[in-house]
Design a protein around this motif. Structure first.
Motif, PDB file in Angstrom:
ATOM      1  N   GLY A   1     108.808   3.347 -54.723  1.00  0.00           N
ATOM      2  CA  GLY A   1     109.737   4.285 -54.111  1.00  0.00           C
ATOM      3  C   GLY A   1     109.244   4.948 -52.848  1.00  0.00           C
ATOM      4  N   GLU A   2     110.222   5.392 -52.067  1.00  0.00           N
ATOM      5  CA  GLU A   2     109.967   6.154 -50.849  1.00  0.00           C
ATOM      6  C   GLU A   2     110.983   7.276 -50.796  1.00  0.00           C
ATOM      7  OE1 GLU A   2     111.029   7.304 -47.264  1.00  0.00           O
ATOM      8  OE2 GLU A   2     110.958   5.233 -46.530  1.00  0.00           O
ATOM      9  N   ALA A   3     110.541   8.470 -50.393  1.00  0.00           N
ATOM     10  CA  ALA A   3     111.428   9.637 -50.376  1.00  0.00           C
ATOM     11  C   ALA A   3     111.477  10.243 -48.989  1.00  0.00           C
ATOM     12  CB  ALA A   3     110.957  10.678 -51.386  1.00  0.00           C
ATOM     13  N   SER A   4     112.618  10.120 -48.337  1.00  0.00           N
ATOM     14  CA  SER A   4     112.861  10.762 -47.039  1.00  0.00           C
ATOM     15  C   SER A   4     114.258  11.358 -47.108  1.00  0.00           C
ATOM     16  CB  SER A   4     112.769   9.754 -45.884  1.00  0.00           C
ATOM     17  OG  SER A   4     111.469   9.244 -45.731  1.00  0.00           O
ATOM     18  N   VAL A   5     114.331  12.663 -47.317  1.00  0.00           N
ATOM     19  CA  VAL A   5     115.633  13.250 -47.644  1.00  0.00           C
ATOM     20  C   VAL A   5     116.583  13.325 -46.461  1.00  0.00           C
ATOM     21  CG1 VAL A   5     114.749  14.521 -49.623  1.00  0.00           C
ATOM     22  CG2 VAL A   5     114.698  15.587 -47.371  1.00  0.00           C
ATOM     23  N   CYS A   6     116.079  13.104 -45.248  1.00  0.00           N
ATOM     24  CA  CYS A   6     116.991  13.047 -44.101  1.00  0.00           C
ATOM     25  C   CYS A   6     117.730  11.710 -44.013  1.00  0.00           C
ATOM     26  CB  CYS A   6     116.239  13.306 -42.804  1.00  0.00           C
ATOM     27  SG  CYS A   6     115.791  15.043 -42.564  1.00  0.00           S
ATOM     28  N   TYR A   7     117.346  10.740 -44.852  1.00  0.00           N
ATOM     29  CA  TYR A   7     118.056   9.462 -44.864  1.00  0.00           C
ATOM     30  C   TYR A   7     119.527   9.644 -45.225  1.00  0.00           C
ATOM     31  CZ  TYR A   7     113.743   6.594 -44.652  1.00  0.00           C
ATOM     32  OH  TYR A   7     112.577   5.975 -44.276  1.00  0.00           O
ATOM     33  N   LEU A   8     119.845  10.647 -46.005  1.00  0.00           N
ATOM     34  CA  LEU A   8     121.247  10.870 -46.360  1.00  0.00           C
ATOM     35  C   LEU A   8     122.028  11.345 -45.147  1.00  0.00           C
ATOM     36  CD1 LEU A   8     123.379  10.883 -48.599  1.00  0.00           C
ATOM     37  CD2 LEU A   8     122.703  13.241 -49.134  1.00  0.00           C
ATOM     38  N   TRP A   9     121.487  12.301 -44.428  1.00  0.00           N
ATOM     39  CA  TRP A   9     122.158  12.835 -43.237  1.00  0.00           C
ATOM     40  C   TRP A   9     122.179  11.828 -42.096  1.00  0.00           C
ATOM     41  CZ3 TRP A   9     119.282  13.297 -38.756  1.00  0.00           C
ATOM     42  CH2 TRP A   9     119.928  13.896 -37.669  1.00  0.00           C
ATOM     43  N   SER A  10     121.151  11.017 -41.952  1.00  0.00           N
ATOM     44  CA  SER A  10     120.993  10.112 -40.819  1.00  0.00           C
ATOM     45  C   SER A  10     122.160   9.139 -40.669  1.00  0.00           C
ATOM     46  CB  SER A  10     119.692   9.314 -40.979  1.00  0.00           C
ATOM     47  OG  SER A  10     119.640   8.229 -40.084  1.00  0.00           O
ATOM     48  N   ASN A  11     122.580   8.935 -39.431  1.00  0.00           N
ATOM     49  CA  ASN A  11     123.627   7.943 -39.148  1.00  0.00           C
ATOM     50  C   ASN A  11     123.113   6.519 -39.192  1.00  0.00           C
ATOM     51  OD1 ASN A  11     126.179   9.300 -38.567  1.00  0.00           O
ATOM     52  ND2 ASN A  11     125.100  10.281 -36.892  1.00  0.00           N
ATOM     53  N   THR A  12     121.791   6.340 -39.120  1.00  0.00           N
ATOM     54  CA  THR A  12     121.226   4.997 -38.991  1.00  0.00           C
ATOM     55  C   THR A  12     120.493   4.508 -40.240  1.00  0.00           C
ATOM     56  OG1 THR A  12     119.162   5.888 -38.058  1.00  0.00           O
ATOM     57  CG2 THR A  12     120.917   5.317 -36.510  1.00  0.00           C
ATOM     58  N   ALA A  13     120.019   5.418 -41.068  1.00  0.00           N
ATOM     59  CA  ALA A  13     119.119   5.026 -42.160  1.00  0.00           C
ATOM     60  C   ALA A  13     119.785   4.083 -43.164  1.00  0.00           C
ATOM     61  CB  ALA A  13     118.588   6.263 -42.873  1.00  0.00           C
ATOM     62  N   ALA A  14     120.996   4.391 -43.588  1.00  0.00           N
ATOM     63  CA  ALA A  14     121.649   3.563 -44.610  1.00  0.00           C
ATOM     64  C   ALA A  14     121.778   2.118 -44.141  1.00  0.00           C
ATOM     65  CB  ALA A  14     123.020   4.140 -44.953  1.00  0.00           C
ATOM     66  N   ARG A  15     122.229   1.929 -42.915  1.00  0.00           N
ATOM     67  CA  ARG A  15     122.385   0.581 -42.366  1.00  0.00           C
ATOM     68  C   ARG A  15     121.035  -0.128 -42.244  1.00  0.00           C
ATOM     69  NH1 ARG A  15     124.549   2.085 -38.171  1.00  0.00           N
ATOM     70  NH2 ARG A  15     122.812   1.971 -36.696  1.00  0.00           N
ATOM     71  N   ASN A  16     120.011   0.590 -41.806  1.00  0.00           N
ATOM     72  CA  ASN A  16     118.694  -0.016 -41.642  1.00  0.00           C
ATOM     73  C   ASN A  16     118.073  -0.387 -42.987  1.00  0.00           C
ATOM     74  OD1 ASN A  16     118.706   0.129 -38.828  1.00  0.00           O
ATOM     75  ND2 ASN A  16     117.856   2.210 -38.809  1.00  0.00           N
ATOM     76  N   ILE A  17     118.233   0.468 -43.986  1.00  0.00           N
ATOM     77  CA  ILE A  17     117.724   0.150 -45.322  1.00  0.00           C
ATOM     78  C   ILE A  17     118.450  -1.065 -45.888  1.00  0.00           C
ATOM     79  CG2 ILE A  17     117.555   0.961 -47.705  1.00  0.00           C
ATOM     80  CD1 ILE A  17     117.206   3.808 -46.557  1.00  0.00           C
ATOM     81  N   ALA A  18     119.770  -1.088 -45.737  1.00  0.00           N
ATOM     82  CA  ALA A  18     120.551  -2.212 -46.252  1.00  0.00           C
ATOM     83  C   ALA A  18     120.155  -3.515 -45.583  1.00  0.00           C
ATOM     84  CB  ALA A  18     122.044  -1.943 -46.061  1.00  0.00           C
TER      85      ALA A  18
END
Length: 328
Positions: free
Chosen positions: A114-131
């Motif tokens: 696991g990795e925990a970066s709580v700004c990933y929820l707010w970020s416009n780019t994180a979800a797409r990059n993780i996917a």
């Protein structure tokens, strides 16, 4: 640049997280990070908040008054990454793939990484990059009443002597702030606008790969929620971590305005450096109002309830969960 790194990841098959704790900030995620880390079949990145997949969160986008701090933190992070990384580190912005991969070099057969970066929820780019990088990743969220979340963030800044405004004044500053640079309380209210943030992940990941937890359920029955999370991660759900230690608890300062201005002028850090180490705990107890806490007044709560009401209603419909208590 990050997309090139993602392509490199997928071609070289390095060890990467298979689940992400993506938020929200001030919703119990630091405690959850430590509880997950206790499970023998769970490996947590030794750096919490690397923010690698959120391209908005980079040193170059930090406000000018924090650039010196950012450079110091980066130097400290590089030293840490060269070492054994046995001790956990809170925070360390990572933008380079080789540095990110170092976070997982100590994986030793754990099932859940696991990795925990709580700004990933707010970020416009994180979800797409993780996917794109880890399409099979599991996504874990902890959502808290957005009014309480905002007030908790404010309290943490006050306790650190980093803000001298009242809560209502800080709300007004946030409402009129158009800067995209990161500051102590920027973003602020935006972190609690969950609907679009959650929807991004729902659109990119299958439902079975997402677990959305609510903070009040976590507070009421931590044993049950932790078992649900472990089951979601496909590790032993009967394991129960030690939850007696609380993390990132804040205290009220006796002299909020004075502490803020001492810190702003650089005198606070000089005072700490010149004070004998044995005296620091005594002084810390004296400047903190032990056993007391800031409380949000009813007018400010009503104001923010109105601000978040529509977003909460849309989120409630999206999740098919009753969130009416958040707006009352």
């Amino acid at each position: 640049m990050l997309q090139q790194s993602i392509t490199q990841m997928r071609s070289s098959a390095p060890t990467l997280p298979n689940f992400f704790l993506v938020g929200a900030p001030k919703a119990g995620t630091t405690s959850l990070y430590h509880y997950l880390d206790q499970h023998p079949d769970v490996y947590m990145s030794p750096v919490k908040e690397p923010n690698y997949f959120a391209t908005e969160i980079r040193s170059s986008n930090i406000g000018p008054q924090w650039q010196h701090w950012a450079r110091q933190e980066n130097d400290s992070l590089q030293d840490y990454l060269k070492g054994p990384m046995r001790e956990k580190r809170f925070g360390g912005l990572i933008s380079d793939l080789p540095d990110y991969l170092k976070l997982f070099r100590n994986v030793n057969g754990e099932k859940a990484i696991g990795e925990a970066s709580v700004c990933y929820l707010w970020s416009n780019t994180a979800a797409r990059n993780i996917a794109s990088a880890v399409p099979d990743a599991k996504i874990l969220m902890m959502l808290r009443n957005p009014v309480d979340r905002a007030f908790s963030q404010y309290k943490q800044a006050v306790a650190g002597g980093l803000v001298g405004r009242s809560f209502r004044e800080q709300i007004q500053v946030s409402l009129h702030n158009r800067s995209h640079q990161f500051e102590v309380l920027n973003p602020f209210l935006e972190y609690g606008l969950y609907y679009e943030q959650v929807k991004r992940y729902i659109e990119l990941f299958p439902a079975q790969q997402i677990l959305i937890c609510l903070f009040f359920e976590y507070a009421q029955a931590p044993e049950k929620l932790l078992a649900d999370i472990f089951r979601f991660l496909k590790v032993d759900p009967l394991f129960f971590p030690d939850i007696t230690q609380r993390h990132l608890q804040t205290h009220v300062l006796r002299f909020v305005w004075l502490t803020y201005h001492l810190r702003k002028c650089g005198l606070w850090s000089r005072f700490r450096r010149s004070t004998p180490a044995a005296l620091l705990p005594v002084i810390r107890r004296w400047v903190s109002q032990t056993g007391q806490t800031l409380k949000i007044n009813s007018a400010d709560r009503d104001y923010l309830n109105d601000y978040y009401r529509e977003d909460v209603a849309r989120l409630s419909t999206l999740l098919r969960r009753d969130l009416q208590s958040w707006s009352s």
